[in-house]
Write an enzyme that holds these catalytic residues in place. Structure first.
Site, PDB file in Angstrom:
ATOM      1  N   GLY A   1       7.188   0.141 -10.501  1.00 47.58           N
ATOM      2  CA  GLY A   1       6.864   1.371  -9.780  1.00 47.58           C
ATOM      3  C   GLY A   1       6.879   2.606 -10.678  1.00 47.58           C
ATOM      4  O   GLY A   1       6.141   3.567 -10.429  1.00 47.58           O
TER       5      GLY A   1
ATOM      6  N   ASP B   1       1.836  -4.916 -10.216  1.00 45.74           N
ATOM      7  CA  ASP B   1       1.128  -4.146  -9.191  1.00 45.74           C
ATOM      8  C   ASP B   1       1.172  -2.670  -9.542  1.00 45.74           C
ATOM      9  O   ASP B   1       1.299  -2.333 -10.712  1.00 45.74           O
ATOM     10  CB  ASP B   1       1.709  -4.456  -7.793  1.00 45.74           C
ATOM     11  CG  ASP B   1       3.101  -3.884  -7.602  1.00 45.74           C
ATOM     12  OD1 ASP B   1       3.839  -3.733  -8.595  1.00 45.74           O
ATOM     13  OD2 ASP B   1       3.460  -3.579  -6.447  1.00 45.74           O
TER      14      ASP B   1
END
Ligand code: NAD
Length: 640
Positions: A116, A147
């Protein structure tokens, strides 16, 4: 500007500043922090006082060690996958916003910058690393895949670095991160505070280029030829074979690192990077592909088991779904299949909305917002719900991440109580949009309270009734600041056909009660006139034909004719089932009288209408009937 303790969002000089302030948790990103960042970015994009945005973090250990996965684990373990999906979806949208931001964004990545954290810093225009930076994408080790746009960076990294970094979670020092395309500038960390001060003062990012130093040599650059040779394998099995055939110490290190990755995650990561690599790659394509996996990973992947082993039980002994070289291709393609209606989109108008009060009016209004693609969380003390709306356990819970909180409640007293409850829980910069009909004083008190908490507030009562709420054809009469009005405008467009900005707070309610005083009075006089016409032997059809096209026309006659079988269909044709209940008309007329008294306005017809509806509701059979049931009332009476 923000009430969060985990993040500090403010404007300093010419810079919008976002500082992660959770150093004890290595600044791990919570859902609320993501939402707060996204809100700030949205509001600064068009704010001429903000020339650039600076993202940094407190503490010297980490810029941000990833997403906060504890809550995702707790909800996912309980079989609720919605929270995680929402978190990922909104985080990815925020990642895209950073990548495509119309102003310079500068990120300062000290210490651990993982997952993140890479999503926050890795896509911006000026990515700054220093002496302590350690950048990595470790998702495969918790049974997930790279991601937050990580797959975009990996697919663009030189040679086969993408596969290497994605599968082994290798840590890049500052120079490595620049080599791999995860960062742009190396600036010694001792210079960061001075540089940030200068950026705030100047509003120009030019100081970064002046401060940037040649980074130390990159070990990753040295390893590149060996990485390219080993990781040219097309799938996980070929990679393992290539590693087994290589007797170098580096091959052993890679094997050790790879052993920590969930095999399904590793195989999926290879497939993702291969699909994405190439000239048509965009951040949105990468995020959309990542979200396919994210949407399914709790159900179909190793994510929950990976978190259990890493941070819950900490046994570091995850039981992965598939053994090392036995990941079936079909399991990978099942994770990467298109999502259909759940596909991640980047629609600008999608908002997080809380809806408190899902009664006759609120439920269809909330359902219309959900059907238009907004994320609506609802709460009602009666336990009612609405189509497409996620229900929360309390009003506080419903509002905590909302961009806009809508209330549709019975009266001012309840509105004040709900406001006391929810305002402290609302996110900074959010707007409280009250659509109930309440007294002007309550509307203004709640707006003041919201403003003191740094929130926007609008009073936006409606006309159009339940039919209008269902059809999305309400009229909104709106009081409050022009900014808040603009923010809510797209929602008015969905719930209604018209929204009129009537001025400052309270003016929406003022317009509403004036309108309804006219409505109450015209309905009474229309009913009186029908009853008089009956007694004079004039047919109701003739009366309607004349009045509806003559100077006596009104909404009460033309659109809501109180005579059954005459004019357009109305509650009169349905036994006077509301529609708009006489009780609610009495409420509005009383609000008008209360307001008239407070400003010393002479309203004799309004006063008489109030008294007639009072008698009708409280002493006769009006309670629970439509307000047009005044007609049968007059029919049965003479002059006395
Ligand atoms: P309603 O009674 O059907 O709905 C109100 C809802 O609020 C109920 O479901 C109730 O359970 C809920 N509620 C009460 N206290 C609550 C609390 N503390 N927290 C959460 N929920 C709570 O009324 P309605 O017809 O939907 O009207 C709502 C508002 O809209 C009123 O102010 C009314 O005057 C106004 N209005 C109604 C109409 C109409 O035709 N019904 C037309 C225009 C305006």
């Amino acid at each position: 500007m923000t009430a969060h303790t985990d993040i500090d969002i403010r404007i300093e000089g010419k810079a919008g500043r976002i500082t992660l302030t959770r150093p004890k948790a290595l600044n791990a990103l919570t859902y609320e922090m993501c939402r707060a960042i996204d809100r700030a970015l949205k509001s600064w994009a068009g704010d001429p006082t903000v020339a650039l945005v600076i993202i940094d973090a407190a503490g010297d250990k980490a810029f941000c060690a990833g997403g906060d996965i504890a809550e995702m684990y707790a909800t996912g373990k309980a079989g609720d996958f919605d929270y995680g999906r929402r978190f990922w979806r909104d985080e990815y949208r925020m990642n895209a916003r950073l990548a495509e931001y119309p102003k310079p964004v500068l990120a300062f990545m000290q210490g651990f910058t993982m997952g993140g954290g890479v999503g926050l810093a890795g896509h911006v225009s000026h990515r700054i690393v220093g002496d302590s930076s350690k950048v990595s994408m470790p998702e495969c080790t918790i049974g997930f895949v790279p991601d937050v746009g990580g797959s975009f960076l990996l697919a663009r990294a030189p040679g086969r670095l993408g596969e290497y970094l994605g599968l082994t979670a290798a840590r890049m020092l500052g120079a490595d991160a620049i080599h791999a395309g995860f960062a742009d500038h190396f600036i010694p960390e001792s210079q960061w505070p001075g540089l940030i001060g200068q950026l705030c003062d100047s509003g120009s990012p030019d100081g970064v280029l002046q401060a940037a130093k040649t980074p130390p040599a990159s070990e990753l650059a040295d390893l590149q030829p060996r990485i390219d040779a080993l990781f040219s394998a097309q799938d996980l099995t070929s990679l393992r074979n290539a590693l087994a055939a290589d007797d170098s110490a580096f091959a052993r290190d890679v094997e050790t690192a790879l052993a920590r990755a969930a095999p399904l995650s590793a195989a999926t990561t290879i497939e993702m990077i291969q699909r994405l690599r190439g000239p048509s790659l965009t951040i949105r394509r990468a995020l959309e592909l990542e979200y396919r996996v994210a949407h399914r990973i709790m159900e179909q992947g190793d994510f929950l088991e990976g978190i259990r082993a890493a941070i819950i039980d900490k046994d570091r002994d995850p039981k992965w779904r598939f053994a090392d070289s036995a990941v079936p291709a079909v399991a990978v393609s099942a994770l990467l299949r298109p999502l259909g209606r759940d596909t991640l989109d980047f629609r600008e108008d999608s908002m997080q909305i809380a809806f408190i009060g899902l009664g006759n009016m609120g439920a269809p209004m909330a359902a219309n917002l959900a059907a238009a693609g907004h994320d609506v969380t609802g709460f009602d003390t009666a336990g009612t719900s609405a189509d497409g709306v996620t229900m929360a356990a309390s009003a506080k819970e419903a509002v905590k991440d909302a961009d806009v909180v809508i209330t549709m409640l019975p009266n001012g007293g309840i509105l004040r109580a709900v406001a006391d409850d929810i305002i402290p829980a609302m996110a900074a910069g959010a707007v409280l949009l009250d659509c109930s009909t309440v007294d002007v004083a309550s509307a203004r008190a709640v707006a003041d309270q919201a403003a003191q908490a740094g929130l926007g507030a609008l009073d936006a009562p409606v006309s159009g009734g339940i039919g209008g709420a269902q059809a999305g054809t309400l009229t909104f009469m709106v009081g409050g600041s022009p900014d808040a009005f603009e923010k809510a405008r797209p929602l008015f467009d969905i719930m209604g056909q018209k929204a009129v900005h009537c001025g400052p707070s309270g003016n929406g309610q003022a317009a509403k009660i004036c309108n309804n005083m006219i409505l109450g009075a015209t309905m009474i006089v229309t009913c009186e006139a029908f009853s008089l016409a009956d007694k004079l032997g004039l047919s109701r059809e003739a009366m309607f034909d004349v009045v509806s096209t003559s100077s006596g026309y009104s909404w009460s006659m033309n659109a809501y004719c109180p005579a059954p079988g005459v004019g357009p269909t109305s509650p009169a044709d349905n036994g006077y089932t509301p529609g708009f209940a006489a009780d609610l008309m009495l409420k509005d007329l009383r609000l008008a009288q209360q307001a008239a008294e407070s400003v010393d306005a002479d309203t004799p017809i309004g006063e008489a209408a109030t008294e007639l509806y009072r008698r009708f509701v409280e002493e006769e059979d009006g309670a629970g009937r439509d307000f047009s049931a005044m007609l049968p009332r007059f029919e049965t009476r003479g002059r006395s």
